[in-house]
Scaffold this motif. Structure first.
Motif, PDB file in Angstrom:
ATOM      1  N   THR A 124      43.406  41.640  25.222  1.00 48.21           N
ATOM      2  CA  THR A 124      42.897  42.935  25.153  1.00 48.21           C
ATOM      3  C   THR A 124      42.717  43.196  26.467  1.00 48.21           C
ATOM      4  N   ARG A 125      42.879  42.545  27.557  1.00 45.61           N
ATOM      5  CA  ARG A 125      42.705  43.101  29.064  1.00 45.61           C
ATOM      6  C   ARG A 125      44.253  43.469  29.217  1.00 45.61           C
ATOM      7  N   MET A 126      45.329  43.042  28.572  1.00 44.61           N
ATOM      8  CA  MET A 126      46.543  43.320  28.905  1.00 44.61           C
ATOM      9  C   MET A 126      47.144  44.357  27.847  1.00 44.61           C
ATOM     10  N   SER A 143      42.007  47.142  43.244  1.00 47.09           N
ATOM     11  CA  SER A 143      41.057  47.349  42.161  1.00 47.09           C
ATOM     12  C   SER A 143      42.050  47.571  40.813  1.00 47.09           C
ATOM     13  N   ALA A 144      42.100  46.644  39.966  1.00 47.88           N
ATOM     14  CA  ALA A 144      42.842  46.666  38.809  1.00 47.88           C
ATOM     15  C   ALA A 144      42.395  48.071  38.004  1.00 47.88           C
ATOM     16  N   THR A 145      41.146  48.560  37.963  1.00 48.52           N
ATOM     17  CA  THR A 145      40.549  49.597  37.339  1.00 48.52           C
ATOM     18  C   THR A 145      41.235  50.828  37.868  1.00 48.52           C
ATOM     19  N   THR A 146      40.983  50.950  39.165  1.00 44.42           N
ATOM     20  CA  THR A 146      41.617  52.249  39.617  1.00 44.42           C
ATOM     21  C   THR A 146      43.034  52.239  40.441  1.00 44.42           C
ATOM     22  N   VAL A 151      41.690  40.701  46.995  1.00 40.27           N
ATOM     23  CA  VAL A 151      40.231  40.913  46.918  1.00 40.27           C
ATOM     24  C   VAL A 151      39.976  41.876  45.887  1.00 40.27           C
ATOM     25  N   ASN A 152      39.707  41.759  44.581  1.00 32.24           N
ATOM     26  CA  ASN A 152      39.769  42.661  43.382  1.00 32.24           C
ATOM     27  C   ASN A 152      38.305  43.495  43.326  1.00 32.24           C
ATOM     28  N   LYS A 153      38.313  44.451  42.579  1.00 33.30           N
ATOM     29  CA  LYS A 153      37.209  45.212  42.311  1.00 33.30           C
ATOM     30  C   LYS A 153      36.456  45.880  43.478  1.00 33.30           C
ATOM     31  N   VAL A 154      37.424  46.422  44.433  1.00 38.66           N
ATOM     32  CA  VAL A 154      36.729  47.050  45.514  1.00 38.66           C
ATOM     33  C   VAL A 154      36.089  48.202  45.232  1.00 38.66           C
ATOM     34  N   ASP A 155      36.639  48.801  43.944  1.00 40.66           N
ATOM     35  CA  ASP A 155      35.972  50.081  43.252  1.00 40.66           C
ATOM     36  C   ASP A 155      34.375  50.030  43.233  1.00 40.66           C
ATOM     37  N   ILE A 156      34.010  48.768  42.901  1.00 38.58           N
ATOM     38  CA  ILE A 156      32.382  48.594  42.643  1.00 38.58           C
ATOM     39  C   ILE A 156      31.775  47.931  43.902  1.00 38.58           C
ATOM     40  N   PRO A 206      36.787  32.415  36.563  1.00 39.53           N
ATOM     41  CA  PRO A 206      36.790  33.363  35.419  1.00 39.53           C
ATOM     42  C   PRO A 206      36.281  34.822  35.786  1.00 39.53           C
ATOM     43  N   GLY A 207      36.771  35.659  35.140  1.00 39.23           N
ATOM     44  CA  GLY A 207      36.240  36.998  35.327  1.00 39.23           C
ATOM     45  C   GLY A 207      36.548  37.951  36.736  1.00 39.23           C
ATOM     46  N   ALA A 208      37.344  37.169  37.454  1.00 35.67           N
ATOM     47  CA  ALA A 208      37.852  38.020  38.780  1.00 35.67           C
ATOM     48  C   ALA A 208      38.684  38.844  38.437  1.00 35.67           C
ATOM     49  N   GLY A 209      39.276  39.045  37.243  1.00 32.79           N
ATOM     50  CA  GLY A 209      40.218  39.953  36.915  1.00 32.79           C
ATOM     51  C   GLY A 209      41.681  39.695  37.153  1.00 32.79           C
ATOM     52  N   LYS A 210      41.953  38.487  36.694  1.00 36.03           N
ATOM     53  CA  LYS A 210      43.290  38.259  36.723  1.00 36.03           C
ATOM     54  C   LYS A 210      44.058  38.866  35.616  1.00 36.03           C
ATOM     55  N   SER A 211      43.659  38.920  34.392  1.00 36.15           N
ATOM     56  CA  SER A 211      44.564  39.398  33.226  1.00 36.15           C
ATOM     57  C   SER A 211      44.553  40.926  33.519  1.00 36.15           C
ATOM     58  N   THR A 212      43.373  41.627  33.925  1.00 32.61           N
ATOM     59  CA  THR A 212      43.320  43.099  34.238  1.00 32.61           C
ATOM     60  C   THR A 212      44.464  43.313  35.219  1.00 32.61           C
ATOM     61  N   LEU A 213      44.420  42.718  36.391  1.00 33.85           N
ATOM     62  CA  LEU A 213      45.393  42.821  37.362  1.00 33.85           C
ATOM     63  C   LEU A 213      46.917  42.581  36.856  1.00 33.85           C
TER      64      LEU A 213
HETATM   65  N1  LIG Z   1      35.106  47.552  38.212  1.00 35.42           N
HETATM   66  C1  LIG Z   1      36.128  46.723  37.889  1.00 35.42           C
HETATM   67  N2  LIG Z   1      36.204  45.773  36.764  1.00 35.42           N
HETATM   68  C2  LIG Z   1      37.253  44.870  36.992  1.00 35.42           C
HETATM   69  C3  LIG Z   1      38.141  45.029  37.814  1.00 35.42           C
HETATM   70  N3  LIG Z   1      39.294  44.451  37.371  1.00 35.42           N
HETATM   71  C4  LIG Z   1      38.981  43.432  36.251  1.00 35.42           C
HETATM   72  N4  LIG Z   1      37.591  44.181  36.045  1.00 35.42           N
HETATM   73  C5  LIG Z   1      36.746  43.879  34.835  1.00 35.42           C
HETATM   74  O1  LIG Z   1      36.179  42.552  34.798  1.00 35.42           O
HETATM   75  C6  LIG Z   1      36.090  41.863  33.619  1.00 35.42           C
HETATM   76  C7  LIG Z   1      36.888  40.552  33.726  1.00 35.42           C
HETATM   77  O2  LIG Z   1      38.359  40.853  33.818  1.00 35.42           O
HETATM   78  P1  LIG Z   1      39.649  39.851  33.440  1.00 35.42           P
HETATM   79  O3  LIG Z   1      40.762  40.574  33.665  1.00 35.42           O
HETATM   80  O4  LIG Z   1      39.160  39.292  31.979  1.00 35.42           O
HETATM   81  O5  LIG Z   1      39.316  38.386  34.200  1.00 35.42           O
HETATM   82  P2  LIG Z   1      40.007  37.281  34.297  1.00 35.42           P
HETATM   83  O6  LIG Z   1      40.204  36.715  35.738  1.00 35.42           O
HETATM   84  O7  LIG Z   1      41.349  37.381  33.411  1.00 35.42           O
HETATM   85  O8  LIG Z   1      39.148  36.144  33.371  1.00 35.42           O
HETATM   86  P3  LIG Z   1      39.305  34.826  32.676  1.00 35.42           P
HETATM   87  O9  LIG Z   1      40.721  35.069  31.825  1.00 35.42           O
HETATM   88  O10 LIG Z   1      38.220  34.811  31.582  1.00 35.42           O
HETATM   89  O11 LIG Z   1      39.376  33.685  33.711  1.00 35.42           O
HETATM   90  C8  LIG Z   1      36.500  42.827  32.666  1.00 35.42           C
HETATM   91  O12 LIG Z   1      35.395  43.485  32.251  1.00 35.42           O
HETATM   92  C9  LIG Z   1      37.549  43.815  33.355  1.00 35.42           C
HETATM   93  O13 LIG Z   1      37.710  45.076  32.794  1.00 35.42           O
HETATM   94  C10 LIG Z   1      38.324  46.069  38.911  1.00 35.42           C
HETATM   95  O14 LIG Z   1      39.163  46.170  39.645  1.00 35.42           O
HETATM   96  N5  LIG Z   1      37.198  47.086  38.952  1.00 35.42           N
END
Ligand SMILES: Nc1nc2c(ncn2[C@@H]2O[C@H](COP(=O)(O)OP(=O)(O)OP(=O)(O)O)[C@@H](O)[C@H]2O)c(=O)[nH]1
Ligand SMILES: [Mg+2]
Length: 320
Positions: free
Chosen positions: A108-110, A237-240, A201-206, A65-72
């Motif tokens: 909201t992540r999508m 990085s899903a963000t950048t 390997v996500n979130k390389v920006d931070i 959870p929170g790894a960034g699946k939805s954002t990716l």
């Molecule tokens: N800095 C940064 N934050 C990120 C990145 N990808 C995701 N996040 C943040 O990480 C948090 C969790 O992202 P989600 O996409 O909801 O993660 P998830 O894996 O879908 O989480 P669950 O559905 O709860 O299992 C959010 O606050 C995102 O904005 C990234 O590449 N960089």
């Protein structure tokens, strides 16, 4: 059900094939139904759709959870739509206690893709029965394929059982991980790594570059031990947007390859027969009035401390 009901299902199927979103939503609700009386309609629907199914690239996305699946999925989906693909997302959440928050989070992540006409997002809470996850996912994917979606993402929370089940249904299983201090493999249930085709390997920006490199190397090494083929491990990085183009390239080349091969699809179809039989037998066994009566009686005995659950289960099979 009578003939008029049959015709309705036929109409529903044609509407799905024409891509009508309301009908796609209704069909997904129907296949997700756990009501045994809906199975006949589901069977009819899937049969009417069958000539139009089986041609999407199915991508499982798993990770803690929170790894960034939805954002990716959001950024990957956006790029894929720009490249001309229709994209669907099934967010499978087997834990009903968690589902409310998580599904809202997923939507909201999508947000970049949620309102695109080329995208269909479906949060699919399941009843937690592991068989239910696979069956509903497989059937939901069939509906989405018939509606013309080229790429179907299946997001599953990192809770062992659902991940393992999802792997049966998909063409590519992607693990989303975050760099950590040497404990990269933590939180990843046993049995999952063997099935993983790609690690992001996500979130390389931070994260510091050295930490990212170490994580990538750890995953490459771990996958080398498990697979013979070359593991794909990419820092993103899903963000950048770092690394996203590379990931999309892997998906689009897989999609092209899939169009030229049918073996994996055939294997999945064969597997689904066993599951269907298993499920039908189970439903027949559990739903008969005698079984229900016996179950009630045995439940009473467990509650009264007269039987252990194991003993009760043995009695159930002896008597029914
Ligand atoms: N800095 C940064 N934050 C990120 C990145 N990808 C995701 N996040 C943040 O990480 C948090 C969790 O992202 P989600 O996409 O909801 O993660 P998830 O894996 O879908 O989480 P669950 O559905 O709860 O299992 C959010 O606050 C995102 O904005 C990234 O590449 N960089
Ligand atoms: Mg999510």
């Amino acid at each position: 059900m009578g003939n008029s009901k049959r015709r309705d299902i036929k109409q529903l199927a044609s509407a799905v094939i024409s891509g009508d979103r309301t009908s796609v939503g209704q069909s997904l609700t129907l296949v997700e139904s756990t009501n045994p009386s809906d199975r006949e309609d589901v069977g009819q629907l899937l049969e009417s759709l069958s000539e139009h199914t089986g041609d999407s690239l199915r991508i499982g996305v798993t990770g803690i959870p929170g790894a960034g699946k939805s954002t990716l999925i959001n950024v990957l989906g956006k790029q894929l739509v720009e490249d001309g693909y229709k994209v669907a997302v099934l967010a499978v959440d087997p834990s009903s206690s968690k589902s409310g928050g998580s599904i809202l989070g997923d939507k909201t992540r999508m947000e970049d893709i949620a309102n695109l006409s080329e995208v269909f997002i479906r949060p699919s809470p399941t009843d937690g029965a592991s068989g239910g996850i696979t069956r509903a996912s497989r059937e939901s994917i069939a509906v989405l394929e018939a509606a013309g979606y080229d790429i179907v993402f299946l997001e599953t929370v990192g809770s062992g059982q659902s991940e393992l089940k999802a792997a049966d249904v998909v063409d590519i299983l992607v693990l989303v991980a975050i760099p950590g201090a040497g404990d990269e493999l933590q939180g990843i249930k046993r049995g999952i790594m063997e099935l993983v085709d790609m690690v992001l390997v996500n979130k390389v920006d931070i994260n510091p570059e050295a930490k990212v490199k170490a994580a990538v190397n750890d995953f490459v090494a771990a996958l080398h031990l498990l697979h013979t083929k070359d593991p794909v491990v990419l820092p993103v990085s899903a963000t950048t947007g770092t690394g996203i183009k590379e990931v999309v390239e892997v998906f689009t080349s897989q999609k092209a390859e899939l169009e030229n091969t049918t073996s994996k699809r055939t294997e999945q179809k064969v597997k689904s027969l066993g599951e269907l039989i298993e499920r039908t037998l189970l439903e027949e066994k559990l739903n008969s009035p005698e079984s229900q009566k016996l179950l009630k009686k045995l439940e009473g005995k467990i509650a009264a401390g007269e039987l252990t659950p194991t003993e009760a289960a043995q009695k159930f099979f002896e008597k029914s």
